[in-house]
Scaffold this motif. Sequence first.
Motif, PDB file in Angstrom:
ATOM      1  N   GLY A   9       0.759  -1.242   0.000  1.00 54.93           N
ATOM      2  CA  GLY A   9       0.000   0.000   0.000  1.00 54.93           C
ATOM      3  C   GLY A   9       0.786   1.285   0.000  1.00 54.93           C
ATOM      4  N   ALA A  10       1.936   1.331   0.664  1.00 53.04           N
ATOM      5  CA  ALA A  10       2.632   2.607   0.858  1.00 53.04           C
ATOM      6  C   ALA A  10       3.568   3.005  -0.278  1.00 53.04           C
ATOM      7  CB  ALA A  10       3.413   2.578   2.175  1.00 53.04           C
ATOM      8  N   PHE A  11       3.624   2.243  -1.360  1.00 49.38           N
ATOM      9  CA  PHE A  11       4.607   2.564  -2.400  1.00 49.38           C
ATOM     10  C   PHE A  11       4.409   3.963  -2.988  1.00 49.38           C
ATOM     11  CE2 PHE A  11       1.241   0.921  -5.047  1.00 49.38           C
ATOM     12  CZ  PHE A  11       1.374   1.545  -6.272  1.00 49.38           C
ATOM     13  N   LYS A  45       7.327  -5.881   3.623  1.00 52.93           N
ATOM     14  CA  LYS A  45       5.996  -6.250   3.147  1.00 52.93           C
ATOM     15  C   LYS A  45       5.259  -6.995   4.242  1.00 52.93           C
ATOM     16  CE  LYS A  45       3.439  -8.134  -0.690  1.00 52.93           C
ATOM     17  NZ  LYS A  45       3.487  -8.542  -2.088  1.00 52.93           N
ATOM     18  N   MET A  46       4.101  -6.426   4.590  1.00 55.70           N
ATOM     19  CA  MET A  46       3.241  -7.015   5.604  1.00 55.70           C
ATOM     20  C   MET A  46       1.869  -7.218   4.962  1.00 55.70           C
ATOM     21  SD  MET A  46       5.423  -6.712   8.173  1.00 55.70           S
ATOM     22  CE  MET A  46       4.683  -6.732   9.779  1.00 55.70           C
ATOM     23  N   ALA A  47       1.107  -8.155   5.484  1.00 54.81           N
ATOM     24  CA  ALA A  47      -0.246  -8.376   4.962  1.00 54.81           C
ATOM     25  C   ALA A  47      -1.202  -8.595   6.110  1.00 54.81           C
ATOM     26  CB  ALA A  47      -0.255  -9.572   4.024  1.00 54.81           C
ATOM     27  N   SER A  48      -2.347  -7.882   6.074  1.00 52.16           N
ATOM     28  CA  SER A  48      -3.349  -8.059   7.129  1.00 52.16           C
ATOM     29  C   SER A  48      -4.777  -7.950   6.615  1.00 52.16           C
ATOM     30  CB  SER A  48      -3.144  -7.022   8.237  1.00 52.16           C
ATOM     31  OG  SER A  48      -3.416  -5.732   7.738  1.00 52.16           O
ATOM     32  N   TYR A  49      -4.945  -7.742   5.314  1.00 54.89           N
ATOM     33  CA  TYR A  49      -6.285  -7.540   4.767  1.00 54.89           C
ATOM     34  C   TYR A  49      -6.683  -8.638   3.797  1.00 54.89           C
ATOM     35  CZ  TYR A  49      -8.200  -3.141   6.373  1.00 54.89           C
ATOM     36  OH  TYR A  49      -8.791  -2.175   7.136  1.00 54.89           O
ATOM     37  N   GLU A  50      -7.958  -8.982   3.814  1.00 52.81           N
ATOM     38  CA  GLU A  50      -8.562  -9.812   2.782  1.00 52.81           C
ATOM     39  C   GLU A  50      -9.850  -9.109   2.393  1.00 52.81           C
ATOM     40  OE1 GLU A  50      -9.073 -13.816   4.174  1.00 52.81           O
ATOM     41  OE2 GLU A  50      -6.938 -14.068   4.489  1.00 52.81           O
ATOM     42  N   LYS A  97       1.101 -10.774   8.759  1.00 55.78           N
ATOM     43  CA  LYS A  97       2.193 -11.650   8.325  1.00 55.78           C
ATOM     44  C   LYS A  97       3.282 -10.812   7.675  1.00 55.78           C
ATOM     45  CE  LYS A  97      -1.230 -14.981   6.953  1.00 55.78           C
ATOM     46  NZ  LYS A  97      -2.155 -14.821   5.877  1.00 55.78           N
ATOM     47  N   GLN A  98       4.532 -11.126   8.014  1.00 56.27           N
ATOM     48  CA  GLN A  98       5.654 -10.449   7.350  1.00 56.27           C
ATOM     49  C   GLN A  98       6.019 -11.281   6.133  1.00 56.27           C
ATOM     50  OE1 GLN A  98       9.025  -9.448   9.825  1.00 56.27           O
ATOM     51  NE2 GLN A  98      10.354  -9.291   8.065  1.00 56.27           N
ATOM     52  N   LEU A  99       5.952 -10.675   4.966  1.00 55.73           N
ATOM     53  CA  LEU A  99       6.213 -11.390   3.729  1.00 55.73           C
ATOM     54  C   LEU A  99       7.595 -11.097   3.163  1.00 55.73           C
ATOM     55  CD1 LEU A  99       2.706 -10.730   2.113  1.00 55.73           C
ATOM     56  CD2 LEU A  99       3.416 -12.694   3.469  1.00 55.73           C
ATOM     57  N   ILE A 100       8.072  -9.862   3.325  1.00 52.90           N
ATOM     58  CA  ILE A 100       9.424  -9.471   2.900  1.00 52.90           C
ATOM     59  C   ILE A 100      10.019  -8.655   4.040  1.00 52.90           C
ATOM     60  CG2 ILE A 100      10.813  -8.117   1.284  1.00 52.90           C
ATOM     61  CD1 ILE A 100       8.587  -8.512  -0.791  1.00 52.90           C
ATOM     62  N   GLY A 101      11.246  -8.968   4.439  1.00 48.25           N
ATOM     63  CA  GLY A 101      11.881  -8.268   5.547  1.00 48.25           C
ATOM     64  C   GLY A 101      12.991  -7.339   5.098  1.00 48.25           C
ATOM     65  N   ILE A 102      13.648  -6.721   6.069  1.00 45.37           N
ATOM     66  CA  ILE A 102      14.743  -5.787   5.809  1.00 45.37           C
ATOM     67  C   ILE A 102      16.066  -6.503   6.046  1.00 45.37           C
ATOM     68  CG2 ILE A 102      15.857  -3.681   6.642  1.00 45.37           C
ATOM     69  CD1 ILE A 102      13.147  -2.536   7.054  1.00 45.37           C
ATOM     70  N   ASN A 103      16.992  -6.331   5.118  1.00 44.84           N
ATOM     71  CA  ASN A 103      18.275  -7.020   5.197  1.00 44.84           C
ATOM     72  C   ASN A 103      19.425  -6.078   5.500  1.00 44.84           C
ATOM     73  OD1 ASN A 103      16.964  -9.420   4.411  1.00 44.84           O
ATOM     74  ND2 ASN A 103      17.156  -8.859   2.266  1.00 44.84           N
ATOM     75  N   GLN A 104      19.268  -5.232   6.520  1.00 45.61           N
ATOM     76  CA  GLN A 104      20.371  -4.364   6.907  1.00 45.61           C
ATOM     77  C   GLN A 104      20.361  -4.200   8.419  1.00 45.61           C
ATOM     78  OE1 GLN A 104      18.377  -0.751   4.907  1.00 45.61           O
ATOM     79  NE2 GLN A 104      19.875   0.204   6.228  1.00 45.61           N
ATOM     80  N   GLU A 116       2.987  -4.936  15.315  1.00 41.95           N
ATOM     81  CA  GLU A 116       3.915  -5.959  14.817  1.00 41.95           C
ATOM     82  C   GLU A 116       5.255  -5.312  14.433  1.00 41.95           C
ATOM     83  OE1 GLU A 116       4.465  -9.995  14.267  1.00 41.95           O
ATOM     84  OE2 GLU A 116       2.636  -9.046  14.959  1.00 41.95           O
ATOM     85  N   LEU A 117       5.203  -4.171  13.759  1.00 43.80           N
ATOM     86  CA  LEU A 117       6.418  -3.470  13.338  1.00 43.80           C
ATOM     87  C   LEU A 117       7.215  -2.974  14.548  1.00 43.80           C
ATOM     88  CD1 LEU A 117       4.952  -1.480  10.333  1.00 43.80           C
ATOM     89  CD2 LEU A 117       6.740  -3.224  10.194  1.00 43.80           C
ATOM     90  N   LYS A 118       6.530  -2.449  15.550  1.00 42.79           N
ATOM     91  CA  LYS A 118       7.207  -1.950  16.740  1.00 42.79           C
ATOM     92  C   LYS A 118       7.993  -3.079  17.415  1.00 42.79           C
ATOM     93  CE  LYS A 118       6.806   0.751  20.879  1.00 42.79           C
ATOM     94  NZ  LYS A 118       6.014   1.556  21.763  1.00 42.79           N
TER      95      LYS A 118
END
Length: 177
Positions: A47-49, A69-74, A83-90, A112-114
């Motif tokens: 959503g935030a792109f 990338k997180m997902a919480s809507y249907e 759900k975390q679908l893509i994480g940060i690699n740094q 979840e992010l916090k």
Amino acid sequence: MEIKLHDKYFVPFISAQELDFAIQNMAKQIEDDFAEEIPVFVGVLNGAFMVVSDFMKHYTAPCEVSFIKMASYEGTSSTNEVKQLIGINQDLTGRTVIIIEDIVDTGNTVEELKELFKKQGVKHFKIATLFFKPEAYKKDIKLDYIGIRIPNKFIVGFGLDYDGLGRNLPEVYQLKD
């Protein structure tokens, strides 16, 4: 002019100009608050792109940007499970992390992010959201930067979707009553 996405109708709600004004204001506030640092902005996909893209055009100080990338809507309702679908690699230890969200409603993703970033030892953890639904918010976590407060109605456009459609709209529409 109303639009139809799948089986639902949506009516105009927030113009492209209003969106741009809200994003400019958030960028200026954050830049004023963190002028002495190089923050890492973390956009929450999908959503935030569009919010992140426009935000970066208005943020003039040095910064880094990444995405998670997180997902919480249907459909039109929250699943209450994130759900975390893509994480940060740094390594973010000791860094200022500012989450850029398109919308905060229940607050489940924010919570979840916090937790996720607390474990990474960040110096500052801040949340910036273009849209906030105070009536739907169920958490005690402070939102640091809010672009526009909106009623608890389903919206699409400017990155927000209804089952995959509507993200490309340059303005925001709300579900027709």
